[in-house]
Design an enzyme around this catalytic site. Sequence first.
Site: not given
Ligand code: AGP
Length: 600
Positions: A2, A27, A75, A99-100, A476, A480, A483, A499, A595
């Site tokens: 928050c 934030r 938040w 906040n917390g 993951e 990263k 991306e 394989h 996002k």
């Molecule tokens: C992750 O770095 C990406 N931005 C993307 O894969 C994201 O995780 C995916 O679109 C799912 O989003 P969500 O967790 O908001 O559902």
Amino acid sequence: MCGIVGYIGKQDTTKFLLDGLKELEYRGYDSAGIALLNDEKIDVFKALGKLKNLSEKVESAKLSKYEIGIGHTRWATHGKPTELNAHPHLGEYSYVVHNGIIENYKELKEELIKAGHNFVSQTDTEVIVHLFENFQNKLNDTTEAFKNTITKLEGAFSILLISKADPSKIFFFKHGSPLIIAKGNEKGEVLFSSSDAPLIGLSNEVVYLEDGVGGIASADSIEFFSDDYSWSTLPSSKQFAQKDGFRFFMEKEIYEQSSVVSDCMLGRIQDNEISFDEIDESILEGIKEIKICACGTSYHAGLTSSYLFERLSKVKCSIEVASEFRYKEPLLTKDTLFIVISQSGETADTLEALKMAKKAGLKSLVICNVDNSSMTRTADYTILTRAGIEKGVASTKAFSTQATVLWMLALYFAKINDSISSEKLQKELHALREVPKSLIIDDKIHEKTKRLSKRYLHGHGFFFIGRDVFFPLALEGALKLKEISYLHAEGYPSGEMKHGPIALADPELFTIALMPQNLLYDKIKSNVEELSARDSTICSISPLEFELSDDFIKTQKTDHYMLEFFEMLVVLQLFSMEISIRLGNDVDMPRNLAKSVTVE
Ligand code: AGP
């Protein structure tokens, strides 16, 4: 995560509060509010959604002059985003912003209700103002009442409190979440904020309060309850301030993981067992299987948890990518608990999968970072990850808080199913409590990833390899890198390399090998030796030296593989970020990405 602001002075209190909340918008918030005090009265304004909704309410109120005020952007962690749950929270004659998370709010609330206090919100925060007034009504001494209040609270709490019982003062305390107090440029002016952006240009002398430091501010003086503070100056740029001095929001969020995972666990590891406010044991009634559905990074968190649900909770668990699940005409049975995982709560494919499960009559749970999102409004149960707003498009702290919630959930289910000995449960809980420490970044590790990154800016691709939960972690790490560096990378189960993929092995093929000491080390080691024998360039991440690796990032020795998991996660995040920076990419807003993917 928050935002808090406060003001004492003769300038435009309302303007400082609203402008300050605007500066804290980055934030993240779902509601906001301000409380204004002068001798005669307290006025409060709250609004859901955009800050302009709050400003419109305040502007239409034609306010008189106030010399004291506090403000807050929320938040949600306890209680849906509603006006009633928005801060500031009122007792009879006092307001508080917080906040917390107050870990012991339930027992405090019960005591205060018995003492005749009426609660109107679902929040943990409201106990603070009633506790203060309970002490004030007995002691008739606001300083003692405030000090007594602070000693009763457990958890993370940075607060500002104003009261008609002492209308010239703001009572403040910092514990866990950030809080800054500043001397305004005008005589007798005191400013508060949870980050420095709102203060820039309005003050030259600030105290970044340390945990456990509080006091009382008025136009005449600032009294601290302890000597543990020092005055300093502010940064000059607001943009720099919003990133708390980091180069990118992604970097800030990688460094925030230790504290947000602490928030994520607050109140959920109670007396040596796991408990969630949001669910009870009945969630598993009639359940024989767990099916998880998610996308992207959230899918990787889900895949990680599929190992833990079977290993710890002894519940059959499967996981699907939501965009595949929704068109495969899945066989769904009512003895399945359907878990969706989403940072935003708005991802179209995951939301559709959730609706399909609901339609088929399955019990549904969403692990989400945004309350009042489409998924939290659709699922039967919601567990919030409490990561605060995640600005970087490449998800970081969302993943670590999701993995933490899911590990806790697996232990919670294990207790219900009596599938874990109390000794084993204690070991798991001990390791769980250590996660925030695993996420603290050692400068040497960050420096190492920065130095190494210069060697990995070309080549014909990366393999990230691992076994068991380190396979989703490898996925993951590869995501990263893809991306934010736009280099090709694949995550692979290390046992699968022979394989087919090993045909790619040559010095231009970079293998990032996750080699935990506490889980299948010898197996992964032999897989990496196979690659090394074919001249692949290998960077191993491990607590143990590996003589065949070309590069080596040494992680800490621990006694639990999940602690290695979280530490290696940070290494992978930093590694990708440093490569992206060297390539001159936009780390926070990579090309082609959004996002939240709210379309198919
Ligand atoms: C992750 O770095 C990406 N931005 C993307 O894969 C994201 O995780 C995916 O679109 C799912 O989003 P969500 O967790 O908001 O559902």
